[in-house]
Design a protein around this motif. Structure first.
Motif, PDB file in Angstrom:
ATOM      1  N   ALA A 108       0.867  -1.198   0.000  1.00  0.00           N
ATOM      2  CA  ALA A 108       0.000   0.000   0.000  1.00  0.00           C
ATOM      3  C   ALA A 108       0.893   1.235   0.000  1.00  0.00           C
ATOM      4  N   ASP A 112      -3.878   8.796  -1.016  1.00  0.00           N
ATOM      5  CA  ASP A 112      -4.834   9.481  -1.879  1.00  0.00           C
ATOM      6  C   ASP A 112      -4.616  10.984  -1.858  1.00  0.00           C
ATOM      7  N   SER A 115      -5.722  13.244   1.206  1.00  0.00           N
ATOM      8  CA  SER A 115      -5.558  12.546   2.491  1.00  0.00           C
ATOM      9  C   SER A 115      -4.406  13.209   3.242  1.00  0.00           C
ATOM     10  N   THR A 120       0.713   5.317   7.801  1.00  0.00           N
ATOM     11  CA  THR A 120       0.902   4.047   8.500  1.00  0.00           C
ATOM     12  C   THR A 120       1.908   3.195   7.731  1.00  0.00           C
ATOM     13  N   GLN A 122       3.614  -0.303   7.094  1.00  0.00           N
ATOM     14  CA  GLN A 122       3.254  -1.719   7.288  1.00  0.00           C
ATOM     15  C   GLN A 122       4.561  -2.494   7.170  1.00  0.00           C
ATOM     16  N   TYR A 152      -9.740  12.856  -1.229  1.00  0.00           N
ATOM     17  CA  TYR A 152     -10.015  11.704  -0.365  1.00  0.00           C
ATOM     18  C   TYR A 152     -10.879  12.106   0.816  1.00  0.00           C
ATOM     19  N   LYS A 155     -11.876   6.473   5.392  1.00  0.00           N
ATOM     20  CA  LYS A 155     -11.856   6.095   6.809  1.00  0.00           C
ATOM     21  C   LYS A 155     -10.511   6.290   7.494  1.00  0.00           C
TER      22      LYS A 155
HETATM   23  N1  LIG Z   1       0.848   3.001   3.632  1.00  0.00           N
HETATM   24  C1  LIG Z   1      -0.243   3.753   3.723  1.00  0.00           C
HETATM   25  C2  LIG Z   1      -1.249   3.700   2.729  1.00  0.00           C
HETATM   26  C3  LIG Z   1      -2.388   4.487   2.900  1.00  0.00           C
HETATM   27  N2  LIG Z   1      -2.508   5.273   3.986  1.00  0.00           N
HETATM   28  C4  LIG Z   1      -3.687   6.124   4.176  1.00  0.00           C
HETATM   29  C5  LIG Z   1      -3.691   7.300   3.192  1.00  0.00           C
HETATM   30  C6  LIG Z   1      -4.643   6.859   2.153  1.00  0.00           C
HETATM   31  O1  LIG Z   1      -5.220   7.940   1.500  1.00  0.00           O
HETATM   32  C7  LIG Z   1      -5.651   6.063   2.972  1.00  0.00           C
HETATM   33  C8  LIG Z   1      -6.500   5.125   2.190  1.00  0.00           C
HETATM   34  O2  LIG Z   1      -5.683   4.316   1.403  1.00  0.00           O
HETATM   35  P1  LIG Z   1      -6.345   3.307   0.358  1.00  0.00           P
HETATM   36  O3  LIG Z   1      -7.347   4.020  -0.475  1.00  0.00           O
HETATM   37  O4  LIG Z   1      -5.226   2.581  -0.315  1.00  0.00           O
HETATM   38  O5  LIG Z   1      -7.055   2.289   1.377  1.00  0.00           O
HETATM   39  P2  LIG Z   1      -8.540   1.741   1.460  1.00  0.00           P
HETATM   40  O6  LIG Z   1      -9.136   1.675   0.073  1.00  0.00           O
HETATM   41  O7  LIG Z   1      -8.484   0.494   2.248  1.00  0.00           O
HETATM   42  O8  LIG Z   1      -9.264   2.861   2.314  1.00  0.00           O
HETATM   43  P3  LIG Z   1     -10.518   3.770   1.916  1.00  0.00           P
HETATM   44  O9  LIG Z   1     -11.684   2.820   1.828  1.00  0.00           O
HETATM   45  O10 LIG Z   1     -10.627   4.781   3.002  1.00  0.00           O
HETATM   46  O11 LIG Z   1     -10.180   4.380   0.556  1.00  0.00           O
HETATM   47  O12 LIG Z   1      -4.858   5.370   3.906  1.00  0.00           O
HETATM   48  C9  LIG Z   1      -1.510   5.317   4.931  1.00  0.00           C
HETATM   49  O13 LIG Z   1      -1.603   6.036   5.921  1.00  0.00           O
HETATM   50  N3  LIG Z   1      -0.398   4.562   4.782  1.00  0.00           N
END
Ligand SMILES: Nc1ccn([C@H]2C[C@H](O)[C@@H](COP(=O)(O)OP(=O)(O)OP(=O)(O)O)O2)c(=O)n1
Length: 176
Positions: A108, A112, A115, A120, A122, A152, A155
């Motif tokens: 990941a 966005d 945002s 975070t 990982q 964005y 959540k």
């Molecule tokens: N390594 C990462 C990746 C993403 N994010 C945060 C910033 C992104 O804008 C947000 C959402 O990322 P994604 O769209 O990839 O994740 P989801 O699709 O699961 O979340 P959502 O449903 O909120 O779009 O999470 C983060 O803090 N650290």
């Protein structure tokens, strides 16, 4: 296209991207170094589940460091609040950390547009690896966009500290 270091500085000064706190020494030729904050989160369940909240513990990284073990995912957070309404931030490991076998995100890498928060990490490590709060393990680059911008509003907006997965909050997909 990716912003150069001097452009990252200039665009931050124009208020078109957020990097706080900001230290000129962390500016790189085409990225900005990200620092590990003081806490780590890891899940305690034997099997993780995309449809349920996964139990986790949060630990403070001791002064003499915390050893990351292989076969586990650890969530950390950048000290820096990052984001932009104009560019797409993209995070990755710094090469020095990667050369020790550390993945700082688990596929990941995209933040966005719109945002704004602490990223975070990982963490996944190939070998046991001791890390310390304040280590500069990651980096963020800023990518130019093309097309209409939709900011964005998801959540993880405004994240502070390591954020466990909220994927179980997703609405179930409707049958085709
Ligand atoms: N390594 C990462 C990746 C993403 N994010 C945060 C910033 C992104 O804008 C947000 C959402 O990322 P994604 O769209 O990839 O994740 P989801 O699709 O699961 O979340 P959502 O449903 O909120 O779009 O999470 C983060 O803090 N650290």
């Amino acid at each position: 296209m990716i912003l150069t270091g001097p452009d990252i500085v200039a665009e931050r000064e124009r208020g078109r991207l957020v990097l706080e706190p900001f230290h000129p020494a962390q500016v790189q030729p085409n990225s900005y170094d990200l620092t590990l904050g003081p806490t780590l989160v890891y899940y305690t369940g034997e099997v993780l589940d995309t449809r349920a909240e996964n139990p986790f513990v949060e630990v403070e990284i001791p002064e003499d460091g915390f050893v990351l073990e292989p076969h586990r995912i650890y969530l950390g957070a950048s000290v820096e609040v990052i984001g932009s309404n104009f560019y797409v931030p993209r995070i990755s490991s710094r090469s020095g950390a990667a050369r020790l076998g550390l993945f700082s995100h688990c596929t990941a890498e995209l933040i966005d547009i719109g945002s704004i928060g602490q990223t975070t990490f990982q963490f996944h490590t190939v070998e046991p690896l001791r890390v310390y709060a304040g280590d500069r393990l990651g980096q963020v680059a800023f990518v130019r966009v093309q097309g209409d911008v939709v900011l964005y509003d998801g959540k993880y907006q405004g994240s502070r500290g390591p954020q466990p997965s909220k994927i179980h909050h997703d609405a179930p997909a409707t049958a085709a």
